[in-house]
Scaffold this active site. Sequence first.
Site, PDB file in Angstrom:
ATOM      1  CB  CYS A 260      -0.895  -0.051   1.121  1.00 21.79           C
ATOM      2  SG  CYS A 260      -1.884   1.343   1.212  1.00 21.79           S
TER       3      CYS A 260
ATOM      4  CB  CYS B 266      -0.519   2.577   4.001  1.00 21.27           C
ATOM      5  SG  CYS B 266      -2.206   1.829   3.225  1.00 21.27           S
ATOM      6  CG  ASP B 267       3.235   1.375   4.162  1.00 18.49           C
ATOM      7  OD1 ASP B 267       2.560   1.684   5.225  1.00 18.49           O
ATOM      8  OD2 ASP B 267       3.041   0.091   3.844  1.00 18.49           O
TER       9      ASP B 267
END
Length: 315
Positions: free
Chosen positions: A140, A143-144
């Site tokens: 992701c 997300c990261d």
Amino acid sequence: MSDTIEQLIIIGSGPAGHTAAIYAARAELKPLLFEGFMAGGVAAGGQLTTTTEVENFPGFPDGIGGPELMMRMREQSERYGARIKTETVTSVDLSKQPFTVSTDSTSFTARALIIATGATAKRLGLPGEETYWQKGISACAVCDGALPVFRNKPLIVIGGGDTACEEALFLSRFGSGITMLVRRDVMRASQTMQQRVASNPKIEILRETEAVGVIGEQFLTGVEVIDKTTRTRRVLPASGLFYAVGHAPNTAFLEGQLETDDDGYLITEPGSTTTTTPGVFAAGDVRDKVYRQAVTAAGTGCMAALEAERYLSAR
Ligand code: FAD
Ligand code: NAP
């Protein structure tokens, strides 16, 4: 075990689950929705919580952030009377009426069920993947990707679909250069997304190229790739490796009680959300490997709620 027999339990909290909840709540079925607690590694709200702008959901001409869209759907479900439990369903018993739905802490019964558990990002199982998972490898980017460890560093995205393009575009804000590894000579992504990556000077696309392993020290430092036309191998330096190779449907908790296709997608009657068990309906990506869009998931969520309502009133 709860003593009350619910009319309708909805399992899943993406666009399909919440649309079903809004329709069922307005039909006064008082649905109980299990939104999951990091079910399949994804936050309650489903796949759109892992993305930035959603530009193709009707009603938002300027686009809307994925997490915000899902928060609004959740609010709308609750506003019309859906009850939401932040628990993951671990098993169901569909062998008799009422159906049983269990979590780690308790069990509930219901006359009708809507399965809307969506899908989860796939991993590749490359040699070294376990060692560097979350130490450079992620599924992701949204997300990261903004973490300091990826800033101004070479990054790699695997996949040629819309998600891969979106992740590469997002990462281009942070990395020094982004390489997309596409296993075929064509990309599956929509033309719009392909054009966006092609015109981004920070993104390079390597077609007919596959990753065969990862290397590193404490963190990931490189990805070994093979050019499928020349069969040559080389190591591309990379501090980040982002998988965007599709999703698998979240059906494991059903333990084979409903018919699926070879890839695990629930089978429903054509033009309907009826599964192989009367009273159990399936909506969204868990039954759809063709369209897989927020709006189609919402559409089948609506169908499932209407079909559940008809099923319950005919009993
Ligand atoms: P999901 O969104 O997958 O949600 C289901 C959720 O249910 C799970 O995530 C989990 O929270 C919960 N759950 C799962 N198992 C259980 C369980 N056992 N118990 C309780 N809860 C459970 N589509 C678009 O139309 N436009 C876009 O711009 C777009 N962008 C995308 C970007 C990315 C990065 C990704 C991955 C997908 C994108 N999609 C987009 C596709 C879209 O997100 C999906 O089609 C849609 O979210 C599917 O909705 P769903 O309700 O079927 O399931
Ligand atoms: P997808 O469309 O299934 O694409 C998966 C990609 O990964 C394909 O390029 C596939 O290659 C590749 N792949 C699969 N297994 C691989 C492997 N073992 N090694 C290397 N590559 C591999 O999945 P997605 O991109 O996640 O999209 C899912 C759905 O969400 C789609 O319907 C998409 O339209 C939607 N979505 C929409 C948006 C948007 O509208 N903005 C954004 C994101 C996602 P092959 O083509 O060779 O199989």
